[in-house]
Design a protein around this motif. Sequence first.
Motif, PDB file in Angstrom:
ATOM      1  N   THR A 260      -7.514  11.009   1.678  1.00 38.69           N
ATOM      2  CA  THR A 260      -7.551   9.723   1.214  1.00 38.69           C
ATOM      3  C   THR A 260      -8.791   9.329   0.533  1.00 38.69           C
ATOM      4  OG1 THR A 260      -6.144   8.859   3.187  1.00 38.69           O
ATOM      5  CG2 THR A 260      -7.278   7.262   1.833  1.00 38.69           C
TER       6      THR A 260
ATOM      7  N   HIS B 269       1.997   9.188  -6.455  1.00 34.23           N
ATOM      8  CA  HIS B 269       1.688  10.510  -6.079  1.00 34.23           C
ATOM      9  C   HIS B 269       2.996  11.313  -6.402  1.00 34.23           C
ATOM     10  CE1 HIS B 269      -1.747  11.251  -3.700  1.00 34.23           C
ATOM     11  NE2 HIS B 269      -1.581   9.795  -3.083  1.00 34.23           N
TER      12      HIS B 269
ATOM     13  N   TRP C 275      -0.857   5.512   3.669  1.00 34.82           N
ATOM     14  CA  TRP C 275      -1.312   6.560   2.772  1.00 34.82           C
ATOM     15  C   TRP C 275      -0.694   7.925   2.926  1.00 34.82           C
ATOM     16  CZ3 TRP C 275      -2.771   2.692   0.334  1.00 34.82           C
ATOM     17  CH2 TRP C 275      -3.829   1.948   0.499  1.00 34.82           C
ATOM     18  N   THR C 276      -0.710   8.238   4.327  1.00 35.16           N
ATOM     19  CA  THR C 276      -0.018   9.591   4.893  1.00 35.16           C
ATOM     20  C   THR C 276       1.378   9.573   4.638  1.00 35.16           C
ATOM     21  OG1 THR C 276      -1.740  10.017   6.539  1.00 35.16           O
ATOM     22  CG2 THR C 276       0.240  10.968   6.845  1.00 35.16           C
TER      23      THR C 276
ATOM     24  N   ALA D 288       0.786  -1.203   0.012  1.00 32.82           N
ATOM     25  CA  ALA D 288      -0.141  -0.013  -0.044  1.00 32.82           C
ATOM     26  C   ALA D 288       0.759   1.242  -0.003  1.00 32.82           C
ATOM     27  CB  ALA D 288      -0.997  -0.037   1.081  1.00 32.82           C
TER      28      ALA D 288
ATOM     29  N   PHE E   6       2.248   9.713   1.010  1.00 31.28           N
ATOM     30  CA  PHE E   6       2.013  10.878   0.247  1.00 31.28           C
ATOM     31  C   PHE E   6       3.193  11.996   0.642  1.00 31.28           C
ATOM     32  CE2 PHE E   6       0.451  15.142   0.625  1.00 31.28           C
ATOM     33  CZ  PHE E   6      -0.091  15.489  -0.727  1.00 31.28           C
TER      34      PHE E   6
ATOM     35  N   GLN F 151      -4.257   4.088   6.830  1.00 34.62           N
ATOM     36  CA  GLN F 151      -4.255   5.504   6.774  1.00 34.62           C
ATOM     37  C   GLN F 151      -2.793   5.960   7.194  1.00 34.62           C
ATOM     38  OE1 GLN F 151      -6.326   7.597   5.625  1.00 34.62           O
ATOM     39  NE2 GLN F 151      -4.611   8.923   5.706  1.00 34.62           N
TER      40      GLN F 151
ATOM     41  N   THR G  21      -9.857   3.135   5.179  1.00 34.89           N
ATOM     42  CA  THR G  21      -9.477   4.102   5.987  1.00 34.89           C
ATOM     43  C   THR G  21     -10.368   4.123   7.064  1.00 34.89           C
ATOM     44  OG1 THR G  21      -8.703   6.483   6.661  1.00 34.89           O
ATOM     45  CG2 THR G  21     -10.206   6.235   4.799  1.00 34.89           C
TER      46      THR G  21
ATOM     47  N   TYR H 218       1.404   3.981  -3.249  1.00 38.46           N
ATOM     48  CA  TYR H 218       0.651   5.310  -2.900  1.00 38.46           C
ATOM     49  C   TYR H 218       1.592   6.255  -3.321  1.00 38.46           C
ATOM     50  CZ  TYR H 218      -3.263   7.889  -1.166  1.00 38.46           C
ATOM     51  OH  TYR H 218      -4.313   8.796  -1.101  1.00 38.46           O
TER      52      TYR H 218
END
Length: 429
Positions: free
Chosen positions: A85, A19, A415-416, A11, A419, A412, A53, A15
């Motif tokens: 997200t 980005h 993802w954070t 993941a 990014f 989450q 999330t 991600y």
Amino acid sequence: MYDVLIVGGGAAGFYAAIHMVEANPQLKVAILERGKEVLTKVKVSGGGRCNVTHAEFVPSELSKNYPRGEKELLGPFHSYCSGDTVAFFESRGIALNIEEDGRMFPATNSSQTIIDCFVSETERLGIKVLKNSSVVKILRRENNEEHPDYSWNVTSLHATYLAKKLVVATGSNPKIWDMLQNLGHTIIPPVPSLFTFNIKDERISGIPGVSTNARIQVIPSKVNTGKFKEALKKYGIHQSALESEGPLLITHWGMSGPGILRLSAWGAQLLNDLNYKFRIRVNWLPEYYEEAVLSQLQEIKEIEAKKTVLRTKSFDLPKRLWISLVKAVGIADTVKWADMTKIQLQNLAQQLSSSEFLVDGKSTFKEEFVTAGGVDLKEINFKTYESKIHNDLYFAGEVINIDAITGGFNFQNAWTGGFLVAQAIVAKG
């Protein structure tokens, strides 16, 4: 030769790649995945539905769901949170549904939707995904005269790659942790998090499938009082803090459910130190203390005098659980409320508000194996997720010592981190 090499096709790795190339299409980026499939954890998450999330959109509240990383994630969540997200997936035609408990899933209820999105995005952006590429060596190349900008040398089973920047997003991978340790990073030894409790006890053995809200507290057993106190001190835990409240599910092997899983996450290191042998105290009526339960039982004795105790469910408890707890106190099927002695009422109140159970071992929660441990948080700059030890080395996801309770929070974090790594790399140029 790549501008950015990402180790780990999960993941966080995908991600980050999407980005950074979306922000700078000139970047030459590759993902190295050790297996023959990518995004395998995404595939099994949420029973194959993918718990993307959680519908907690306030950074300070969101960060409270991380036993390790709560303080460090506060800043990152102010930069990229659950709402971001949701926007990412919606902009790609993937709607997310919110369930009653706040968990968010794709409207299709299939993790394949998320996988297909990531794979198609990497194809669209020209990101190379190299499968069956288990990394065997990572070298930092200082003063590389031939390729001065390429400071990372990464060897897989099949080839050696040069990269300007390296992102490690391998999750819980002991071999990669060893390589990072050789590069000078401190690795917090990994221990399991998010697990269920193995309990053999007559009170619950015949009622699997029963679920109810409860308060659960870890307490010392007679054999490990000293070890328990030592572990509490070691991890800076106040004894009253090692408790949780939430749905408790009785299973064939013991106890599970969000209340238990939350406790396993917060107590991951301590429970590992106790070798998963400890006692828990369960209040089946978390809104009451023992005195209040006793008072209520005394009232019921007056009002329902002619009825049998077993058939009069006096609290909002599942019927099978009520019967089991009544029997555990030694109250026969035929005993009426009028015949209950003071001692019996006290024993029943205690059973309802502070049942004690011996836990002997753990089981993995479904396929969602999560670990506490990884790269020491002190060695990471959480504005960029860059290593404080090596320039141009970045981390994202569970490779670092961050983990969460169940409910979409671990994703989450991925993802954070992904990014912010992308943002930092693009900004650095």
